[in-house]
Structures are given as structure tokens and as C-alpha cells.
Design a protein around this motif. Structure first.
Motif, PDB file in Angstrom:
ATOM      1  N   SER A 308       5.033  -1.275  -0.989  1.00  0.00           N
ATOM      2  CA  SER A 308       4.804   0.296  -1.398  1.00  0.00           C
ATOM      3  C   SER A 308       3.797   1.119  -0.174  1.00  0.00           C
ATOM      4  O   SER A 308       3.026   0.268   0.283  1.00  0.00           O
ATOM      5  CB  SER A 308       4.188   0.448  -2.583  1.00  0.00           C
ATOM      6  OG  SER A 308       3.198   0.288  -2.987  1.00  0.00           O
ATOM      7  N   GLN A 309       3.928   2.330  -0.137  1.00  0.00           N
ATOM      8  CA  GLN A 309       3.192   2.975   0.692  1.00  0.00           C
ATOM      9  C   GLN A 309       2.441   4.456  -0.121  1.00  0.00           C
ATOM     10  O   GLN A 309       2.755   5.521   0.354  1.00  0.00           O
ATOM     11  CB  GLN A 309       3.921   3.506   1.814  1.00  0.00           C
ATOM     12  CG  GLN A 309       4.139   2.359   2.625  1.00  0.00           C
ATOM     13  CD  GLN A 309       2.961   1.749   3.727  1.00  0.00           C
ATOM     14  OE1 GLN A 309       2.226   2.378   4.114  1.00  0.00           O
ATOM     15  NE2 GLN A 309       2.876   0.558   3.706  1.00  0.00           N
ATOM     16  N   PRO A 310       1.609   4.089  -1.161  1.00  0.00           N
ATOM     17  CA  PRO A 310       1.182   5.177  -1.870  1.00  0.00           C
ATOM     18  C   PRO A 310       0.347   6.038  -1.025  1.00  0.00           C
ATOM     19  O   PRO A 310      -0.389   5.735  -0.193  1.00  0.00           O
ATOM     20  CB  PRO A 310       0.549   4.496  -3.141  1.00  0.00           C
ATOM     21  CG  PRO A 310       0.295   3.144  -2.629  1.00  0.00           C
ATOM     22  CD  PRO A 310       1.141   2.585  -1.443  1.00  0.00           C
ATOM     23  N   ASP A 311      -0.041   7.224  -1.672  1.00  0.00           N
ATOM     24  CA  ASP A 311      -1.093   7.918  -1.067  1.00  0.00           C
ATOM     25  C   ASP A 311      -2.325   7.788  -1.377  1.00  0.00           C
ATOM     26  O   ASP A 311      -3.402   7.865  -1.090  1.00  0.00           O
ATOM     27  CB  ASP A 311      -0.491   9.412  -1.266  1.00  0.00           C
ATOM     28  CG  ASP A 311       0.674  10.022  -0.830  1.00  0.00           C
ATOM     29  OD1 ASP A 311       0.774   9.879   0.721  1.00  0.00           O
ATOM     30  OD2 ASP A 311       1.533  10.556  -1.414  1.00  0.00           O
ATOM     31  N   VAL A 312      -2.419   7.427  -2.814  1.00  0.00           N
ATOM     32  CA  VAL A 312      -3.778   7.002  -3.756  1.00  0.00           C
ATOM     33  C   VAL A 312      -3.354   5.876  -4.420  1.00  0.00           C
ATOM     34  O   VAL A 312      -2.252   5.402  -5.095  1.00  0.00           O
ATOM     35  CB  VAL A 312      -3.720   8.262  -4.661  1.00  0.00           C
ATOM     36  CG1 VAL A 312      -4.925   8.133  -5.496  1.00  0.00           C
ATOM     37  CG2 VAL A 312      -3.706   9.708  -4.177  1.00  0.00           C
ATOM     38  N   LEU A 313      -4.521   4.988  -4.361  1.00  0.00           N
ATOM     39  CA  LEU A 313      -4.717   3.783  -4.934  1.00  0.00           C
ATOM     40  C   LEU A 313      -6.075   3.911  -5.798  1.00  0.00           C
ATOM     41  O   LEU A 313      -7.027   3.785  -5.358  1.00  0.00           O
ATOM     42  CB  LEU A 313      -4.536   2.693  -3.962  1.00  0.00           C
ATOM     43  CG  LEU A 313      -4.965   1.190  -4.375  1.00  0.00           C
ATOM     44  CD1 LEU A 313      -3.802   0.897  -5.288  1.00  0.00           C
ATOM     45  CD2 LEU A 313      -5.295   0.231  -3.471  1.00  0.00           C
ATOM     46  N   VAL A 314      -5.677   3.803  -7.158  1.00  0.00           N
ATOM     47  CA  VAL A 314      -6.812   3.773  -8.147  1.00  0.00           C
ATOM     48  C   VAL A 314      -7.117   2.390  -8.566  1.00  0.00           C
ATOM     49  O   VAL A 314      -6.136   1.684  -8.883  1.00  0.00           O
ATOM     50  CB  VAL A 314      -6.448   4.619  -9.213  1.00  0.00           C
ATOM     51  CG1 VAL A 314      -7.880   4.742 -10.224  1.00  0.00           C
ATOM     52  CG2 VAL A 314      -6.199   6.014  -8.811  1.00  0.00           C
ATOM     53  N   ILE A 315      -8.458   2.172  -8.306  1.00  0.00           N
ATOM     54  CA  ILE A 315      -8.914   0.556  -8.697  1.00  0.00           C
ATOM     55  C   ILE A 315      -9.389   0.568 -10.271  1.00  0.00           C
ATOM     56  O   ILE A 315      -9.984   1.274 -10.608  1.00  0.00           O
ATOM     57  CB  ILE A 315     -10.025   0.227  -7.539  1.00  0.00           C
ATOM     58  CG1 ILE A 315      -9.762   0.607  -6.342  1.00  0.00           C
ATOM     59  CG2 ILE A 315     -10.349  -1.212  -8.183  1.00  0.00           C
ATOM     60  CD1 ILE A 315      -8.238  -0.492  -5.839  1.00  0.00           C
ATOM     61  N   ASP A 316      -8.408  -0.306 -11.000  1.00  0.00           N
ATOM     62  CA  ASP A 316      -8.908  -0.573 -12.315  1.00  0.00           C
ATOM     63  C   ASP A 316      -9.443  -1.959 -12.459  1.00  0.00           C
ATOM     64  O   ASP A 316      -9.052  -2.502 -13.592  1.00  0.00           O
ATOM     65  CB  ASP A 316      -7.546  -0.466 -13.241  1.00  0.00           C
ATOM     66  CG  ASP A 316      -6.444  -1.329 -12.603  1.00  0.00           C
ATOM     67  OD1 ASP A 316      -6.325  -1.832 -11.580  1.00  0.00           O
ATOM     68  OD2 ASP A 316      -5.546  -1.413 -13.352  1.00  0.00           O
ATOM     69  N   ARG A 317     -10.169  -2.507 -11.621  1.00  0.00           N
ATOM     70  CA  ARG A 317     -10.404  -3.829 -11.906  1.00  0.00           C
ATOM     71  C   ARG A 317     -12.160  -3.874 -11.176  1.00  0.00           C
ATOM     72  O   ARG A 317     -12.367  -3.138 -10.190  1.00  0.00           O
ATOM     73  CB  ARG A 317      -9.952  -4.892 -10.823  1.00  0.00           C
ATOM     74  CG  ARG A 317     -10.508  -6.174 -10.894  1.00  0.00           C
ATOM     75  CD  ARG A 317      -9.531  -7.272 -10.003  1.00  0.00           C
ATOM     76  NE  ARG A 317     -10.078  -8.392  -9.435  1.00  0.00           N
ATOM     77  CZ  ARG A 317      -9.490  -9.258  -8.558  1.00  0.00           C
ATOM     78  NH1 ARG A 317      -8.401  -8.783  -8.145  1.00  0.00           N
ATOM     79  NH2 ARG A 317     -10.176 -10.082  -8.092  1.00  0.00           N
ATOM     80  N   VAL A 318     -12.939  -4.607 -11.833  1.00  0.00           N
ATOM     81  CA  VAL A 318     -14.572  -4.380 -11.572  1.00  0.00           C
ATOM     82  C   VAL A 318     -14.478  -5.618 -10.413  1.00  0.00           C
ATOM     83  O   VAL A 318     -14.059  -6.790 -10.502  1.00  0.00           O
ATOM     84  CB  VAL A 318     -15.327  -5.004 -12.608  1.00  0.00           C
ATOM     85  CG1 VAL A 318     -16.709  -4.870 -12.403  1.00  0.00           C
ATOM     86  CG2 VAL A 318     -15.159  -3.573 -13.752  1.00  0.00           C
TER      87      VAL A 318
END
Length: 442
Positions: A308-318
Motif C-alpha cells: 500500500s501507499q498511504p498518506d498517513v501511517l499511525v503507529i500503534d506499537r511501543v
């Protein structure tokens, strides 16, 4: 021998201050899950330690390290790494004040056991040192608890404050410093992170026991940089041909300024990939960031499709933020619109310019990066947009700033070796094995 001032301090602390602190923690535990986990963990931590020690050989040297949270622990990892090399058979227990440390740090090559710091009652700390019998107590930065230090001293365990930090405010000078002086006197050595920090301790610690060592976090961010080259965290196809902005340790106070600036930046850099890493990636915070960009494709890291080529990647991992900076051309580090900026050295180590908010007095390196032309303070959305636009649209300016950022980190390497040699020298006076380790390592 306890002095009159120290006895008065401990009496007031144990009869009034500590009971109020612990009562408050228990009340907060009723309504706050994070506090609840921390309080519960302290009731079982010594039992867990006793079970772990039952299987441990009496001949193995034991060390105890305390860190407030995961960030403070990460800063001293280079010291633990070198300690394990110098004393290969040693056993290291790490205590944490915050769940962010205990829940995210697992035993590995540098750490043998993790637990919450017990409640700072005299009897619980006495039991901690009686059970563990450590060769030394190490504390990262600032999280000093009076009974822990006093009982370490009474038990004959030398205490060392690593990367020591004490804010030299008027409040400390006028009210707390007379009480803190006897406490800091009980340390074998205080390793100050900088000349500024050393000055804050100068009138509380004998000169021979105050050492300006530098900060081991510089070695840690450099080590992280080397690890990122070995284990890339994002698919190359996602970021190799695109400009990437990594925004790390984001709080809602940062998002207020950051999100409008990003909306305008996409108009000028349409193929921009924005990586958002909230400081506490809880489900509600992640959902808010995903919904903040209508019309843009936003995905979470745990569900990322490599194609994929998203505009936004939100990190949900520490724990992966330092690796993410390896993909960035520019970084924004949060906290500067809240209580204080977070780790700006992590992106600087990769040779990329760093932006952060106005509250950065907690990080001396912010001033070093600013002076070098590698760090940029932003005061609001418009200011942030202007700085980002210039950095992405002027490669010469961006590359020069990035080179300067890298040089700032390289110029401050070396604290770990200095601290380790001083610690082993001090321990070598009591333990022959430590003396041998000092000869091999220093």
C-alpha cells in the motif's frame, strides 16, 4: 551515623510525605488504569524477586538498577551493555516506577529480571536489599527515593546516580535543597550529564563524588542507528521514493499545531508520507489521529499492507520509534507543547533536522542543536508549516542541517566508558572480581 538534619528529613518524609503520596496513588488507582496496574504490581514485586533468586547461584554478582520509566531506562542501556561485557556472569535486576517501563522492557542480554519499585517504606526497602544483596545500586537520571538510598547506604551498597539531572529552579534552592543535601550525600558518585547539571548539584555533593561524565543516551541513540540499518522497520517500497516526515512522541497538545500544518504542507509536497507516533499509543488516541485527515488514506502500523501507499501511517506499537526515524527526511519530536520535549537525539543521530516545540529546557541538547543549525523551535501551526516547507523544498539547507545534527551526537559520545571505569574502580576496592573487570575494561 545519621545527622540531625537527615534524621529530621526522614522523620517528616516517613510520617507525613510518603503516606500522603501513597494514599494519593491508591485513590488514583480507583479511576486510572495505569496507576492501578502500578499499585497492584508493587504488592507482589518482592515475592516475584524472591522466587527468581531461589534459582540463582550465590556466586553470581548482582546489581540493581532503577529507572522511572522506559525512556530513562533506554538512556542507560549502553552502561548495562558494557557492564555485562565487563562482568559476564553478573545478574541485573531493574526496577521501574511507571508501567511504561515495566510493561515494555523484557529480560534480554542486558537485563535478567524486571519488577516495579517497591513502596518506599523503610521495611520494604530493607527487605529488597536483604533479598537481593546487590554489589551496587544504579539510578537513572533523577528518580531518587529517600528510603531506598538510606537503606542502600545502611546495607553497605554503594549507590551511583547515572546521567544525573536536577532542575536548578528557585523552588529547589529555597525549599528542597536543604533537605535533599543529606540524601545526595549518601551517593558514592553522582555522574552529571553536563556542566549545567553538575552546577545544580555542586552545593549538595562533595566535589570528589561529583563527576561530569556526559550522558549515555548519546551512545544509545548511536547504537539504535546501527541496529536500524540491520533491521528495517518499514517496507522499502513505502518510503524509498517518497519524502517522509516522522512525528514522534506526539501528545494532543502537539497535534493541535501539527495537524493544520500538515494539511497545508500536502498542498506543496503532495507525495509526502507522514508517520505519526503518539507518545501513548492507546486505542482512543490512535483512532483520533486516523480520523484527523478526511480525504487522506490513513492506516495503522499493525494493519499495514506492504504494497500500500498511504498518506498517513499511525503507529500503534511501543518501542519502534527510533527505528522509524531511519526512514525520515525530517523529524518532529513532541512534548514541547506540553511538559517538555522528548528525545530529540534519536532523529539527530540519523543525520536529519529536528523540529520541536517551545518547552525544551528539560533537554540541554535542544540548545546545542539550535546553535548548530540542526534543531528548529516552532511556536505554532504557521511557524511549523513554514519550517517544514523550507526543509522539504530546500534539499541543500536540509542536508546541511542534517549533517550538523549528526555531528552534535558524535561530539558527545564517550560517557559510558567513563562511567563504567569509575564504577568498577570504586567497586574494585570492595570486590576483587570488580577490580579484575576494571583492568580488562578500562
Amino acid at each position: 551515623m545519621i545527622s540531625l538534619g537527615e534524621g529530621l528529613f526522614l522523620l517528616v518524609y516517613n510520617l507525613f510525605v510518603l503516606p500522603v503520596l501513597l494514599a494519593g496513588a491508591h485513590l488514583l488507582a480507583v479511576v486510572d488504569g495505569k496507576f492501578r496496574r502500578g499499585v497492584r504490581g508493587r504488592y507482589t514485586c518482592l515475592r516475584r524477586l524472591k522466587a527468581a533468586l531461589a534459582e540463582l547461584s550465590e556466586s553470581r554478582p548482582r546489581f540493581l538498577l532503577h529507572a522511572a520509566s522506559m525512556g530513562e531506562f533506554e538512556h542507560v542501556r549502553p552502561f548495562l551493555r558494557r557492564l555485562k561485557q565487563a562482568v559476564p556472569d553478573c545478574w541485573v535486576a531493574v526496577t521501574f516506577f511507571s508501567p511504561s517501563g515495566f510493561e515494555n522492557v523484557r529480560p534480554d542480554r542486558e537485563v535478567d529480571f524486571t519488577m516495579y519499585l517497591p513502596f518506599d517504606w523503610p521495611w520494604t526497602m530493607r527487605r529488597l536489599f536483604a533479598l537481593l544483596r546487590p554489589r551496587a545500586l544504579f539510578i537513572s537520571r533523577y528518580d531518587v527515593w529517600p528510603n531506598q538510598i538510606w537503606l542502600a547506604y545502611r546495607s553497605g551498597v554503594p549507590a551511583f546516580l547515572l546521567n544525573a539531572s536536577l532542575t536548578p529552579t528557585r523552588f529547589h534552592r529555597a525549599l528542597l535543597r536543604p533537605f535533599l543535601r543529606p540524601l545526595y550525600h549518601r551517593f558514592a558518585t553522582i555522574f552529571a550529564a553536563s556542566d549545567v547539571e553538575a552546577a545544580a548539584f555542586a552545593d549538595m555533593v562533595p566535589g570528589a563524588r561529583l563527576v561530569v561524565s556526559g550522558d549515555t543516551k548519546f551512545e544509545q541513540v548511536w547504537w539504535r542507528r546501527e541496529q536500524a540499518q540491520k533491521q528495517p522497520i518499514l517496507p522499502a517500497a513505502l518510503h524509498r521514493q517518497r519524502p517522509v516526515l516522522v512525528c514522534g512522541s506526539i501528545w494532543p497538545e502537539d497535534a493541535v499545531h501539527l495537524l493544520p500544518a500538515l494539511g497545508r504542507l500536502w498542498e506543496e509536497v503532495p507525495d509526502l508520507l507522514v508517520v505519526l507516533c503518539p507518545h501513548e499509543p492507546e486505542a482512543e488516541q490512535v483512532r483520533r489521529l486516523l480520523a484527523a485527515f478526511p480525504g487522506r488514506e490513513a492506516v495503522v502500523f499493525s494493519r499495514l499492507d506492504p504494497a500500500s501507499q498511504p498518506d498517513v501511517l499511525v503507529i500503534d506499537r511501543v518501542g519502534i520509534l527510533p527505528l522509524l526515524y531511519a526512514t525520515a527526511r525530517v523529524a518532529y519530536v513532541g512534548g514541547g507543547f506540553k511538559q517538555g520535549v522528548h528525545n530529540i537525539l534519536e532523529p539527530a543521530a540519523y543525520g536529519i533536522p529536528v523540529l520541536f516545540g517551545p518547552r525544551h529546557r528539560n533537554a540541554p541538547e535542544a540548545e546545542w542543536l539550535k546553535v548548530a543549525g540542526a534543531g528548529f523551535v516552532v511556536t505554532g501551526s504557521a511557524d511549523l508549516h513554514q519550517s517544514l516547507r523550507r526543509l522539504f523544498n530546500d534539499p541543500t539547507f536540509r542536508d546541511r542541517a542534517g549533517r550538523q545534527a549528526e555531528q552534535v551526537v558524535k561530539a558527545h559520545l564517550g560517557a559510558t566508558a567513563k562511567i563504567l571505569c569509575a564504577v568498577l574502580d570504586r567497586l574494585g576496592r570492595q570486590h576483587p572480581a570488580a577490580a579484575g573487570a576494571q583492568r580488562r575494561s578500562c
